[in-house]
Write an enzyme that holds these catalytic residues in place. Structure first.
Site, short mmCIF file in Angstrom:
data_model
loop_
_atom_site.label_atom_id
_atom_site.label_comp_id
_atom_site.label_asym_id
_atom_site.label_seq_id
_atom_site.Cartn_x
_atom_site.Cartn_y
_atom_site.Cartn_z
N ALA A 1 0.85 7.60 7.59
CA ALA A 1 -0.19 7.57 7.11
C ALA A 1 -0.41 6.46 7.71
O ALA A 1 -0.08 5.26 7.77
CB ALA A 1 -1.12 7.76 5.61
N TYR B 1 -2.24 -7.02 -6.54
CA TYR B 1 -2.28 -6.89 -4.96
C TYR B 1 -2.28 -8.34 -4.91
O TYR B 1 -1.00 -8.23 -3.87
CB TYR B 1 -3.48 -5.98 -5.34
CG TYR B 1 -2.92 -5.35 -4.12
CD1 TYR B 1 -2.01 -5.14 -2.73
CD2 TYR B 1 -3.80 -6.53 -2.42
CE1 TYR B 1 -1.88 -4.44 -2.43
CE2 TYR B 1 -3.99 -5.97 -1.26
CZ TYR B 1 -2.63 -5.15 -0.96
OH TYR B 1 -2.44 -5.39 0.18
P1 NDP Z 1 -2.27 3.89 3.36
O1 NDP Z 1 -2.64 4.67 1.90
O2 NDP Z 1 -2.54 3.89 4.38
O3 NDP Z 1 -0.65 4.17 3.87
C1 NDP Z 1 0.67 3.78 3.14
C2 NDP Z 1 1.02 3.94 3.19
O4 NDP Z 1 2.67 2.99 2.65
C3 NDP Z 1 1.87 5.54 3.09
O5 NDP Z 1 3.00 6.33 4.23
C4 NDP Z 1 2.79 5.80 2.35
O6 NDP Z 1 4.18 7.17 2.35
C5 NDP Z 1 4.01 5.03 2.85
N1 NDP Z 1 4.24 4.54 0.53
C6 NDP Z 1 3.31 4.22 -0.61
N2 NDP Z 1 4.36 3.78 -1.70
C7 NDP Z 1 5.50 4.42 -1.25
C8 NDP Z 1 6.46 4.24 -1.89
N3 NDP Z 1 6.93 3.98 -3.24
N4 NDP Z 1 7.53 4.87 -0.59
C9 NDP Z 1 8.19 5.32 0.47
N5 NDP Z 1 6.31 4.67 1.32
C10 NDP Z 1 5.40 4.90 0.58
O7 NDP Z 1 -2.33 2.60 3.62
P2 NDP Z 1 -2.08 1.31 4.71
O8 NDP Z 1 -1.39 1.96 6.21
O9 NDP Z 1 -3.80 0.44 4.76
O10 NDP Z 1 -0.96 0.84 4.00
C11 NDP Z 1 0.01 0.09 5.39
C12 NDP Z 1 0.40 -1.74 4.57
O11 NDP Z 1 -0.54 -2.29 4.87
C13 NDP Z 1 0.55 -1.88 2.67
O12 NDP Z 1 1.74 -2.50 3.16
C14 NDP Z 1 -0.50 -2.88 2.58
O13 NDP Z 1 -0.73 -3.14 1.65
C15 NDP Z 1 -0.83 -3.50 3.91
N6 NDP Z 1 -2.32 -3.66 4.67
C16 NDP Z 1 -2.95 -2.70 4.07
C17 NDP Z 1 -4.54 -3.20 4.75
C18 NDP Z 1 -5.72 -2.21 4.20
O14 NDP Z 1 -7.31 -2.93 4.57
N7 NDP Z 1 -5.79 -1.04 4.05
C19 NDP Z 1 -5.26 -4.48 4.39
C20 NDP Z 1 -4.01 -5.75 4.74
C21 NDP Z 1 -2.36 -5.18 4.33
P3 NDP Z 1 3.45 8.38 0.95
O15 NDP Z 1 2.56 8.12 0.47
O16 NDP Z 1 4.03 9.55 1.87
O17 NDP Z 1 4.98 7.98 0.74
C1 8X3 Z 2 -5.94 -5.40 1.87
C2 8X3 Z 2 -6.83 -6.34 2.10
O1 8X3 Z 2 -8.87 -7.29 1.14
O2 8X3 Z 2 -8.26 -4.93 0.57
O3 8X3 Z 2 -4.91 -6.21 1.51
O4 8X3 Z 2 -7.04 -6.18 -0.54
S1 8X3 Z 2 -8.09 -5.78 0.72
#
Ligand code: NDP
Ligand code: 8X3
Length: 257
Positions: free
Chosen positions: A14, A155
């Site tokens: 994702a 978080y």
């Molecule tokens: P999504 O929810 O779209 O994707 C998260 C991904 O992490 C999925 O592919 C999910 O796959 C995987 N995942 C979650 N838990 C597990 C697990 N236990 N084992 C294996 N895979 C796991 O979120 P984002 O793409 O936004 O997030 C990706 C990263 O970016 C994260 O580390 C997040 O903290 C970080 N981030 C996101 C921001 C945002 O605003 N969206 C901002 C800053 C940082 P599955 O469920 O199939 O296992």
């Molecule tokens: C994800 C960004 O601001 O939603 O890491 O926590 S925020």
């Protein structure tokens, strides 16, 4: 520059992880795609093969499961063992509760995934990189690893931990040619908020209406930039924000078209 390299991306099913897979596939990297939802990994691998001829190896796993992670990496076929780039992207938030109201299950899930999952993956992959004196770990942190916002304490604590681990890893890797970069985004429109709000899609959609957020591909391009510097250059950290978000809790409510 990435032709025939091997890139392992966690959370490839994702959001940012899928976008990283697309970006690295375009550059000719072979991909190891890891996440729990195997069906999505399958679909992604088929699409990348059709669009770019990308060779993919799938690792359906839960990064919280230390033994499963170790076994999956140790069990890679010979042709997939020499991982060049590890993108530690799997992560999540759960809830926006004050600590005094917090849910232990949510806390465990965030801590076990965002901190320990990243550690288990790094522990499994790094010895090979060090032995080959070649490699690059790119960790997805967050602006939430720089600033704390109300209800985000746990978080944010996990992302502050990732910051500390980046710094520690760079010290531990000094003297090797293995690099460690951090890509720390502000708000990105992905499934992140749907996961945070336990499947409440209406509430999640509302998060992305205030101003144009980053898209997953914006972050993937930043990850790719880190991965494509010459071997003597290490991008230690990039904080990438939407233009309308000046700080984690300070944004301009322009709305979206
Ligand atoms: P999504 O929810 O779209 O994707 C998260 C991904 O992490 C999925 O592919 C999910 O796959 C995987 N995942 C979650 N838990 C597990 C697990 N236990 N084992 C294996 N895979 C796991 O979120 P984002 O793409 O936004 O997030 C990706 C990263 O970016 C994260 O580390 C997040 O903290 C970080 N981030 C996101 C921001 C945002 O605003 N969206 C901002 C800053 C940082 P599955 O469920 O199939 O296992
Ligand atoms: C994800 C960004 O601001 O939603 O890491 O926590 S925020």
């Amino acid at each position: 520059m990435l032709k025939d390299t091997i890139t392992l991306i966690t959370g490839a099913s994702a959001g940012i992880g899928t976008a990283c897979a697309e970006a690295f596939a375009r550059e000719g990297s072979r991909l190891i795609l890891a996440a729990r939802r195997a069906d999505r990994l399958d679909d992604l691998a088929t699409r990348l093969h059709d669009e770019h001829g990308t060779a993919c190896h799938l690792l359906p796993l839960d990064v919280r499961d230390r033994e499963a992670v170790a076994a999956a990496v140790a069990g890679l076929p010979d042709s997939w063992r020499n991982i060049d780039i590890l993108v530690n992207n799997a992560g999540l938030s759960r809830g926006l509760d004050k600590v005094q109201d917090g849910d232990a299950t949510d806390w465990n899930e965030m801590i076990d995934t965002n901190i320990k999952g990243l550690l288990w993956m790094s522990r499994a992959v790094l010895p090979g990189m060090i032995a080959r004196d070649r490699g690059h770990v790119i960790n997805l942190g967050s602006v939430a690893g720089h600033q704390v916002y109300p209800g985000g304490g746990v978080y944010c604590a996990t992302k502050f931990a990732v910051q500390a681990l980046n710094q520690g890893l760079r010290l531990d890797l000094l003297g090797t040619r293995v690099r460690c970069s951090a890509v720390d985004p502000g708000m990105v429109e992905t499934e992140f908020s749907e996961v945070r709000f336990h499947g409440d899609t209406a509430r999640a959609a509302g998060v992305y209406q205030a101003f144009p957020p980053l898209q997953a591909r914006d972050v993937a391009e930043t990850v790719l930039f880190c991965a494509t510097r010459p071997p003597h250059v290490n991008i230690q950290e990039i904080l990438v924000m939407p233009t309308d978000q000046a700080a984690v809790y300070a944004s301009f409510p322009r709305g979206v078209d």
